[in-house]
Scaffold this active site. Structure first.
Site, PDB file in Angstrom:
ATOM      1  CG  ASP A  90      -1.822   1.100   1.337  1.00  0.00           C
ATOM      2  OD1 ASP A  90      -1.885   1.887   0.371  1.00  0.00           O
ATOM      3  OD2 ASP A  90      -2.514   1.216   2.364  1.00  0.00           O
ATOM      4  CG  ASP A  92      -2.155   6.722   1.407  1.00  0.00           C
ATOM      5  OD1 ASP A  92      -3.225   6.230   1.030  1.00  0.00           O
ATOM      6  OD2 ASP A  92      -2.027   7.908   1.785  1.00  0.00           O
ATOM      7  CG  ASP A 285       4.945  -0.784  16.264  1.00  0.00           C
ATOM      8  OD1 ASP A 285       5.660  -1.743  15.915  1.00  0.00           O
ATOM      9  OD2 ASP A 285       5.099  -0.158  17.311  1.00  0.00           O
TER      10      ASP A 285
END
Lengths: 378, 336
Positions: A90, A92, A285
């Site tokens: 992903d 972004d 995390d």
């Protein structure tokens, strides 16, 4: 029916949706307009049932699991029975430094650069076949990269995290990548040997150092020293030494991978590696890619917060792909909207700068403005 | 390539070993009761005892075919003994010891032998190259030098030395043996023959598990630490920061690596070697840096704080521990 929902309905009536591989093994999840809870644990035996669902329930967001389950509609993981999962990345704009200072178009361009880096890692280092990699514009502020390959299907969280760490250069230890050597000729000299033709990180770092030093050499003295001084641990003297030392003979050696008397080079490494690594997520995390049971937007579906379509990007066409043209699916018909918050956007090649108040815009601008909650239908 | 009997004896867990036993038509009853197999039974006991005592089984010089045979039979017998003791700790320790023994022998083998055994575990090793997916399944990536990012990888293949390939095989062997033993039940005959050893081990291991660490008072732990211990014991996936908090705290109050290991050993995905490495890293035995336990504010931002009344008076878990300890000791005195 509200305007946005109606437009989504019209889209799904004729939409061409690309069903995920083994659709019957995937869990689907939906978010609806004006509802905050996600509807989960839904499965479809084939594409037709999925399409029927989209047309009748008109969701604002459509997701499916990157994982394959024995029983995808079960309510708990234990009952679902995990069978394997694709690898999903992903990218972004939120993961970029200073993300909030960038304009939408700019951030999409920057993310494309990250995507190119990612593709190079996946193809050159990990050896994935181009055919097993699919790229989609996310409909929002980035791109999704799906890897479907039987070699990675069964990898667990821990193993996937290693893949992510590799691509993000997390835990990279220079001493394993860069070979230091003491050479004796009259006096001892410490050299760093880098081999630009090496595979993996070793070659990447070597090429990074070489092209950085080439760049420094091509700069004016003042400018170069300023740039060098911007690195942690490099002061005026070292910066001058580096720049003044880059004569043609030295440069020739550097291109061969021999860097002598340049302890300072090591100070460049950390920020250089940061540049070379892919910025996958902002916080360490975040379990996104490593997560073996995450949800991902369905290609061909609409993003409820922009109205853009999750659109496949041809790998060879990445450079020319413009999401703000190709992911815009709505028509030209003029619609009156009441702008609450002024905004600028370039869609389908046309610039729009909208001020507060009632204005007539093409349907595709209206959908975007409403989805972003920057306007109401008038 | 078929292995010879002396090779099978070094790697008694491979397919060829099973085939050999089948071919020889010797059944377990015979090995258990016949006097001529006494040597195999003695070696089986030795395997288990060495595993427990040293964490590795020493290689034995095998001089003739009969000794090889005894060595091969000692392996299934040793497994039955371990299964009969019914201790998770012993299973883990034994599996690791067998794997280490195999690693020591493997290192000295020719590439062909290493490749063949690697293939048995699904590791395709060609010219020192292993596919990253196989690598990741078995590499001890908790060790920085084994992290994939610190490896040279080209087109999906990771460059490895023969030694390193053997290390991957070691892990593959360990996990295979461990998984098999967790689901194995020993037949009652085992207790007839090895009853004395089995009950001795049972008592020893049980005592070990019960023994409380002197001077450490578990009931005085702050709620965050109690929570972490409970979570680990119930097999929940505790995030790295949680494990870090727990280890630094226990180390600060004087628990040894072994004490800390014991807590983690009840976690279902416990890997003794890995956990020991991580604990020793945090407690300064490897790295030289002793990490201090995080303060309450940090624990709170990690979402691991579940405060009680006394927490209001403490800004650090160690302070809580001291306060509560003093309070409890004072009240004890009053009662006395």
């Amino acid at each position: 029916m509200n305007y946005l929902r109606k437009k989504f309905y019209e889209y799904y009536l004729k939409a061409e949706i690309e069903a995920p591989y083994r659709i019957e093994r995937r869990e689907f999840a939906f978010l609806f307009f004006n509802e905050s809870t996600m509807k989960r644990h839904i499965s479809f035996k084939n594409k037709e049932w999925l399409l029927r669902y989209l047309k009748t329930s008109i969701p604002a967001h459509v997701y499916y699991s990157s994982a394959y389950y024995n029983n995808p509609s079960a309510g708990t993981m234990r009952e679902k029975k995990w069978m394997g999962a694709d690898l999903i990345f992903d990218l972004d704009a939120d993961h970029l430094p200073n993300a909030n200072k960038l304009r939408y178009e700019e951030s999409l361009e920057r993310i494309k650069e990250e995507l190119k880096k990612l593709l190079s890692f996946l193809i050159d280092d990990f050896g994935f076949d181009e055919k097993s990699i699919s790229i989609y514009f996310s409909g929002g502020r980035g791109y999704h990269c799906h890897v479907h390959d039987k070699k990675i299907l069964n990898l667990g969280n821990q193993e996937r995290r290693e893949i992510v760490d590799y691509i993000m250069a997390r835990g990279l230890d220079y001493s394993h990548v860069i070979v230091e050597r003491s050479i004796y000729s009259k006096t001892y000299t410490k050299t760093i040997e880098i081999t630009p033709s090496s595979p993996g990180w070793r070659g990447r770092i070597a090429r990074g150092i070489i092209s950085f030093l080439e760049e420094v050499k091509s700069m004016e003295r003042e400018e170069a020293i300023q740039l060098l001084k911007s690195f942690d641990g490099i002061g005026n003297t070292i910066a001058q030494d580096i720049y003044d030392g880059l004569d043609d003979r030295r440069m020739e050696l550097i291109r061969e991978g021999k860097i002598d008397q340049m302890a300072a080079i090591k100070r460049l490494l950390k920020p250089l590696i940061k540049e070379l690594a892919v910025k996958l997520h902002s916080s360490t995390d975040e379990p996104v890619t490593a997560d073996i049971k995450r949800l991902i937007r369905l290609p061909g579906s609409l993003h409820g917060k922009t109205g853009f379509r999750v659109t496949r990007v041809n790998l060879n066409n990445l450079e020319d792909f413009n999401p703000l043209e190709e992911a815009v699916v709505f028509g030209e018909e003029m619609v009156k909207i009441d702008v609450k918050k002024p905004f600028k956007i370039k869609l389908k090649g046309n610039d729009f700068a909208l001020k507060e108040g009632v204005v007539k815009v093409p349907e595709y601008v209206a959908v975007f403005a409403l989805a972003r909650n920057m306007a109401n239908i008038f | 390539m078929e292995f010879e009997i002396c090779q099978i004896a070094r790697y008694p867990f491979i397919e060829d070993a099973k085939n050999w036993v089948k071919k020889e038509k010797i059944d377990i009853q015979e090995v258990l009761y016949e006097p001529i197999y006494e040597r195999a039974r003695a070696r089986a006991v030795e395997r288990v005892e060495q595993a427990l005592k040293y964490g590795v089984i020493k290689e034995k010089a095998l001089l003739d075919e009969i000794e090889c045979m005894m060595e091969i039979f000692s392996y299934p017998l040793a497994r039955l003994i371990v299964a009969a003791v019914e201790s998770e700790y012993l299973v883990r320790r034994y599996a690791l010891a067998e794997a280490k023994k195999a690693y020591e022998s493997l290192k000295k083998e020719e590439t062909g032998v290493i490749q063949k055994i690697a293939r048995e575990f699904g590791i395709e090793a060609k010219d020192g190259m292993v596919h990253f997916s196989d690598y990741l399944k078995f590499a001890p990536t908790w060790d920085i030098k084994w992290k994939l990012v610190n490896r040279v990888m080209d087109k999906g293949y990771v460059e490895l030395s023969n030694d390193e390939i053997c290390r991957l095989i070691q892990e593959a062997i360990r996990s295979k043996i461990q998984n098999e033993l967790f689901y194995m039940f020993a037949p009652p005959d085992i207790n007839k023959i090895f009853g004395e050893l089995i009950s001795k081990l049972k008592n020893k291991l049980l005592a070990k598990e019960i023994k409380k660490v002197e001077g450490i008072s578990e009931k005085d732990y702050p709620p965050c630490i109690k929570n972490l211990i409970a979570a680990i014991k119930s097999g929940m996936n505790v995030p790295h920061v949680g494990r870090f908090t727990l280890v630094t705290f226990l180390n600060a109050i004087g628990a040894s690596t072994e004490d800390i290991l014991k807590i983690f050993s009840s976690s279902p995905d416990f890997n003794e070697e890995k956990t020991r490495y991580q604990i020793e890293h945090i407690t300064g035995k490897i790295s030289g840096t002793v990490y201090a336990p995080p303060k309450c504010a940090t624990i709170r931002t990690w979402g691991l704080c579940f405060p009680d009344e006394l927490c209001k008076k403490a800004n650090h878990p160690l302070l809580y521990y001291r306060l509560k300890r003093r309070k409890n000791e004072l009240s004890k005195e009053k009662i006395l």
